[in-house]
Design an enzyme around this catalytic site. Structure first.
Site, mmCIF file in Angstrom:
data_model
loop_
_atom_site.group_PDB
_atom_site.id
_atom_site.type_symbol
_atom_site.label_atom_id
_atom_site.label_comp_id
_atom_site.label_asym_id
_atom_site.label_seq_id
_atom_site.Cartn_x
_atom_site.Cartn_y
_atom_site.Cartn_z
ATOM 1 N N ASP A 12 21.666 -57.259 -54.931
ATOM 2 C CA ASP A 12 22.782 -57.876 -54.238
ATOM 3 C C ASP A 12 23.966 -56.904 -54.297
ATOM 4 O O ASP A 12 23.987 -55.977 -55.114
ATOM 5 C CB ASP A 12 23.122 -59.204 -54.920
ATOM 6 C CG ASP A 12 24.159 -59.997 -54.153
ATOM 7 O OD1 ASP A 12 24.172 -59.911 -52.912
ATOM 8 O OD2 ASP A 12 24.969 -60.685 -54.788
ATOM 9 N N ASP A 14 27.815 -57.900 -53.738
ATOM 10 C CA ASP A 14 28.970 -58.503 -54.413
ATOM 11 C C ASP A 14 28.535 -59.098 -55.747
ATOM 12 O O ASP A 14 27.608 -59.899 -55.806
ATOM 13 C CB ASP A 14 29.598 -59.583 -53.536
ATOM 14 C CG ASP A 14 30.179 -59.013 -52.256
ATOM 15 O OD1 ASP A 14 30.966 -58.069 -52.346
ATOM 16 O OD2 ASP A 14 29.814 -59.494 -51.163
#
Length: 259
Positions: A12, A14
């Site tokens: 991922d 963020d």
């Protein structure tokens, strides 16, 4: 380093590599070590607003060198899915350049007249008129797709309504549930694996959220690594009925293990 040999990495963006436009300490070293090992990797995001070029520029501004080809968005996963389902189809789109560009590149025609699909993505300015038109098109038979189910997104002033909230409004008006392509749908993981020709048995997913990153990695058969630099904590992770393969403080721990 793990119970099975990891050759490819999904992660991922963020909460794993950056936090509010600032690189997480050790993220640059982790990416550098992946490049040194020539390990295939993709940075994943449910955000469909930006193109990979936009996101690469944003990461570069944070001090992280990630090429466009190593970024996979829910918009790209959605366009890949629609291309496989109904090649050269048509769509009415609520979204921004990340989504419209991906659909154009997949051979889709964007139209307001009798589209095959209504595709809902993230946008900073949801238009009541376009939402009303989407509702009418779905009532008239268009299939309903949404890039991701996230109900809110962050802003400096607090949470903003996101794709999942607007999808709920459209569902309430039409009685039609969307098909969500992005995390936690493991389809997002499988499309990412296909994009780098990786196998689930030798791929790890690094995320900061149990309810999206870890569950979608788990359901796609990947090794799952939870980092504590984003949403989930050790305590909140314990409340879920599933567990990540491992929990580390941050990607800095993984960078050290790759050296």
């Amino acid at each position: 380093m793990t119970r099975r040999e990891i050759r490819s990495w999904l992660m991922d963006m963020d909460g794993v590599l950056v936090h509010e436009e600032t690189a997480i300490p050790g993220a640059d070293r982790f990416l550098a070590n992946l490049r040194k090992r020539e390990a295939p990797f993709l940075v994943l995001t449910n955000n469909s607003i930006y193109t990979p070029r936009d996101l690469a520029a944003r990461l570069r501004a944070s001090g992280l060198d990630v090429p466009e080809a190593s970024i996979w968005t829910s918009a790209l996963a959605t366009s890949s899915f629609l291309e496989s389902q109904r090649p050269n189809g048509s769509a009415f789109v609520i979204g921004e350049a990340g989504l419209t560009t991906a659909l154009h590149d997949a051979g889709y025609t964007l139209t307001e007249r009798d589209p095959d699909y209504v595709v809902l993505g993230e946008t900073r300015t949801y238009s009541f008129e376009r939402i009303a038109l989407a509702i009418r098109l779905i009532v008239n038979g268009a299939r309903f797709i949404a890039t991701n189910p996230d109900p809110t997104g962050p802003s400096p002033d607090g949470p903003l309504p996101a794709t999942g909230s607007v999808a709920a409004l459209i569902t309430r008006a039409t009685g039609v549930e969307p098909y969500y392509v992005g995390k936690p749908n493991p389809l997002m993981m499988r499309s990412a694996l296909n994009a780098i020709d990786a196998h689930s048995e030798t791929t790890a997913m690094i995320g900061d959220r149990m309810d999206t990153d870890i569950v979608s990695g788990l359901e796609a058969g990947l090794e799952t690594i939870l980092v504590l630099t984003g949403i989930s904590t050790v305590e909140s992770a314990e409340r879920y009925p599933y567990r990540p393969s491992r929990i580390v403080d941050s990607v800095a721990d993984l960078a050290a293990l790759l050296e």
